[in-house]
Design a protein around this motif. Sequence first.
Motif, PDB file in Angstrom:
ATOM      1  N   SER A 109      13.015  -7.687  -9.153  1.00 32.12           N
ATOM      2  CA  SER A 109      12.150  -6.615  -9.652  1.00 32.12           C
ATOM      3  C   SER A 109      10.911  -6.506  -8.787  1.00 32.12           C
ATOM      4  O   SER A 109      10.186  -7.495  -8.602  1.00 32.12           O
ATOM      5  N   VAL A 110      10.667  -5.305  -8.239  1.00 31.54           N
ATOM      6  CA  VAL A 110       9.501  -5.043  -7.403  1.00 31.54           C
ATOM      7  C   VAL A 110       8.798  -3.807  -7.947  1.00 31.54           C
ATOM      8  O   VAL A 110       9.402  -2.751  -8.088  1.00 31.54           O
ATOM      9  N   TYR A 111       7.499  -3.947  -8.249  1.00 30.55           N
ATOM     10  CA  TYR A 111       6.704  -2.823  -8.755  1.00 30.55           C
ATOM     11  C   TYR A 111       5.368  -2.744  -8.024  1.00 30.55           C
ATOM     12  O   TYR A 111       4.681  -3.760  -7.930  1.00 30.55           O
ATOM     13  N   PRO A 112       4.998  -1.557  -7.527  1.00 29.28           N
ATOM     14  CA  PRO A 112       5.791  -0.341  -7.457  1.00 29.28           C
ATOM     15  C   PRO A 112       7.022  -0.534  -6.556  1.00 29.28           C
ATOM     16  O   PRO A 112       7.045  -1.425  -5.705  1.00 29.28           O
ATOM     17  N   THR A 113       8.023   0.320  -6.724  1.00 27.79           N
ATOM     18  CA  THR A 113       9.283   0.165  -6.010  1.00 27.79           C
ATOM     19  C   THR A 113       9.131   0.480  -4.527  1.00 27.79           C
ATOM     20  O   THR A 113       8.164   1.102  -4.094  1.00 27.79           O
ATOM     21  N   SER A 154      12.365 -16.004  -5.013  1.00 26.35           N
ATOM     22  CA  SER A 154      13.094 -17.096  -5.661  1.00 26.35           C
ATOM     23  C   SER A 154      12.232 -17.861  -6.661  1.00 26.35           C
ATOM     24  O   SER A 154      12.747 -18.588  -7.510  1.00 26.35           O
ATOM     25  N   LYS A 155      10.929 -17.693  -6.568  1.00 27.21           N
ATOM     26  CA  LYS A 155      10.009 -18.448  -7.404  1.00 27.21           C
ATOM     27  C   LYS A 155       9.472 -17.657  -8.598  1.00 27.21           C
ATOM     28  O   LYS A 155       8.782 -18.222  -9.450  1.00 27.21           O
ATOM     29  N   VAL A 156       9.732 -16.324  -8.650  1.00 19.32           N
ATOM     30  CA  VAL A 156       9.066 -15.490  -9.651  1.00 19.32           C
ATOM     31  C   VAL A 156      10.053 -14.554 -10.353  1.00 19.32           C
ATOM     32  O   VAL A 156      11.202 -14.403  -9.931  1.00 19.32           O
ATOM     33  N   ASP A 157       9.564 -13.912 -11.410  1.00 20.50           N
ATOM     34  CA  ASP A 157      10.369 -12.950 -12.160  1.00 20.50           C
ATOM     35  C   ASP A 157      10.130 -11.514 -11.719  1.00 20.50           C
ATOM     36  O   ASP A 157      10.988 -10.651 -11.890  1.00 20.50           O
ATOM     37  N   VAL A 158       8.940 -11.234 -11.184  1.00 17.48           N
ATOM     38  CA  VAL A 158       8.591  -9.877 -10.762  1.00 17.48           C
ATOM     39  C   VAL A 158       7.619  -9.978  -9.593  1.00 17.48           C
ATOM     40  O   VAL A 158       6.809 -10.905  -9.519  1.00 17.48           O
ATOM     41  N   ILE A 159       7.720  -9.016  -8.667  1.00 16.32           N
ATOM     42  CA  ILE A 159       6.867  -9.002  -7.481  1.00 16.32           C
ATOM     43  C   ILE A 159       6.046  -7.725  -7.453  1.00 16.32           C
ATOM     44  O   ILE A 159       6.542  -6.634  -7.765  1.00 16.32           O
ATOM     45  N   THR A 160       4.774  -7.856  -7.076  1.00 12.31           N
ATOM     46  CA  THR A 160       3.918  -6.699  -6.847  1.00 12.31           C
ATOM     47  C   THR A 160       3.153  -6.937  -5.552  1.00 12.31           C
ATOM     48  O   THR A 160       3.378  -7.947  -4.873  1.00 12.31           O
ATOM     49  N   VAL A 190       8.490  -1.937   4.024  1.00 10.12           N
ATOM     50  CA  VAL A 190       9.256  -1.272   2.969  1.00 10.12           C
ATOM     51  C   VAL A 190      10.693  -1.773   2.940  1.00 10.12           C
ATOM     52  O   VAL A 190      11.278  -1.988   1.864  1.00 10.12           O
ATOM     53  N   ASP A 191      11.289  -1.958   4.117  1.00 11.97           N
ATOM     54  CA  ASP A 191      12.684  -2.411   4.172  1.00 11.97           C
ATOM     55  C   ASP A 191      12.840  -3.796   3.545  1.00 11.97           C
ATOM     56  O   ASP A 191      13.877  -4.084   2.925  1.00 11.97           O
ATOM     57  N   ALA A 192      11.820  -4.644   3.712  1.00 11.69           N
ATOM     58  CA  ALA A 192      11.882  -5.978   3.104  1.00 11.69           C
ATOM     59  C   ALA A 192      11.882  -5.863   1.580  1.00 11.69           C
ATOM     60  O   ALA A 192      12.639  -6.563   0.893  1.00 11.69           O
ATOM     61  N   LEU A 193      11.041  -4.984   1.046  1.00 11.29           N
ATOM     62  CA  LEU A 193      11.024  -4.781  -0.409  1.00 11.29           C
ATOM     63  C   LEU A 193      12.359  -4.223  -0.897  1.00 11.29           C
ATOM     64  O   LEU A 193      12.873  -4.618  -1.946  1.00 11.29           O
ATOM     65  N   LYS A 194      12.915  -3.292  -0.118  1.00  9.49           N
ATOM     66  CA  LYS A 194      14.206  -2.705  -0.490  1.00  9.49           C
ATOM     67  C   LYS A 194      15.298  -3.767  -0.515  1.00  9.49           C
ATOM     68  O   LYS A 194      16.159  -3.775  -1.409  1.00  9.49           O
ATOM     69  N   THR A 206       8.805   4.227  -3.974  1.00  2.93           N
ATOM     70  CA  THR A 206       7.447   4.729  -4.162  1.00  2.93           C
ATOM     71  C   THR A 206       6.594   4.431  -2.942  1.00  2.93           C
ATOM     72  O   THR A 206       5.875   5.298  -2.440  1.00  2.93           O
ATOM     73  N   LEU A 207       6.685   3.206  -2.432  1.00  2.00           N
ATOM     74  CA  LEU A 207       5.890   2.842  -1.261  1.00  2.00           C
ATOM     75  C   LEU A 207       6.290   3.674  -0.045  1.00  2.00           C
ATOM     76  O   LEU A 207       5.439   4.079   0.748  1.00  2.00           O
ATOM     77  N   SER A 208       7.583   3.963   0.105  1.00  2.00           N
ATOM     78  CA  SER A 208       8.041   4.738   1.256  1.00  2.00           C
ATOM     79  C   SER A 208       7.479   6.157   1.235  1.00  2.00           C
ATOM     80  O   SER A 208       7.280   6.766   2.289  1.00  2.00           O
ATOM     81  N   LEU A 209       7.197   6.683   0.054  1.00  2.00           N
ATOM     82  CA  LEU A 209       6.628   8.027  -0.067  1.00  2.00           C
ATOM     83  C   LEU A 209       5.128   8.043   0.158  1.00  2.00           C
ATOM     84  O   LEU A 209       4.559   9.064   0.548  1.00  2.00           O
ATOM     85  N   ILE A 210       4.474   6.911  -0.081  1.00  2.00           N
ATOM     86  CA  ILE A 210       3.014   6.864  -0.046  1.00  2.00           C
ATOM     87  C   ILE A 210       2.475   6.234   1.233  1.00  2.00           C
ATOM     88  O   ILE A 210       1.409   6.604   1.724  1.00  2.00           O
TER      89      ILE A 210
END
Length: 380
Positions: free
Chosen positions: A89-93, A63-69, A77-81, A96-100
Amino acid sequence: MRMTRIGIIGGGQLGKMMILDAKRLGYYVVILDPNNHCPAHSIADEHIVAEFDNINAFFELASKVDVITYEFEHINVDALKSLEEKGHSVYPTSNTLSLIQNKYIQKKWLKEAGIPVPNFIAINSINDLEPEKLPFSFPVVLKTCTGGYDGKGNYVIKSPEDIENAYKTLGEGKVPLMLEEFIPFEMEISVLACNDQNRKSILFPIAENIHVNSILDETIVPARIKESMAAKALKVADDVAHQVSSCGMLCIEMFITKDGNVVVNEIAPRPHNSGHYTIEGCYTSQFEQHIRAIVGLPFGNTELIKPTVMKNIIGQINIDKDVEVEGLYEALTGGQVKIHLYEKTSVSIGRKMGHITACDTTIEGALEKVRNAHAKIKFV
């Protein structure tokens, strides 16, 4: 519209170094970390103090930012999803994190993509480790699929007699396990890559990595390898980068085998310890490149300015609080090195407390500088 606010999950040294470049480019940064006195706390614009599994805190950050990393991959991972599903916007997605994040899934994904990796199998019980069932011979490497770093979560099984102790040491099946063939390597190397939001990739120079007790000790750039081997390594790194579907920094750790091949050990979706040399050694650091990518700015120049060596400052004793540094004046005398201290409030054996970097016209000269400085610093 230009993004102006960045959220970082994690307030360790990687987060701190991201912030240093983000602030230089004029961004407002909010971190999420459970430690009130984490390294990034002193320079963040805001600090949400919460655990990494607190999904409500994730949404507060969003709620405070434009993009999260994020600065490390051992997060929910579920929280990011969930954040992405709400339009953040979350980078890396999260994909991607679920694969790594899980090393077995990571290796399976890389193998299916045609990336050279060691042979591996899943381990569901100690019965899977019976010698007659193994598809490759000793020595072998037992690994936890999640959570391991700096040698933690790995056990080299040299003979059948080691199996029971290895299995017990790594949790007796309480966490997912995998087994890999042991790679007799000539050298460990890494290549940093970065993807932008349009999946365009750029690579940094090849780094030669020297480990002590499974912890990175020194990084030497350029790596001391033949041009033909360098070409192979860069091709593999480029192939991996193109398999990753989201933007941001990526570290591809590889082995150069004794028979002249390149094999991927593992990858990390973030800036990496072996890339700290880029702060002084390259025109654009890995941290600036990561910030550029996630906010939609063009890539910076990744060329090496001159031979560079990075040496980690690793804790050799245990000190719970009130840590002091001795020898900093002596280490900096002569202006030959750059010293980065992470402001950690306690020291433990094997903990990364800082790093030293030197540039020189030769690798040998840079090595001498960082080693001389390193010998003068201690924590008390």
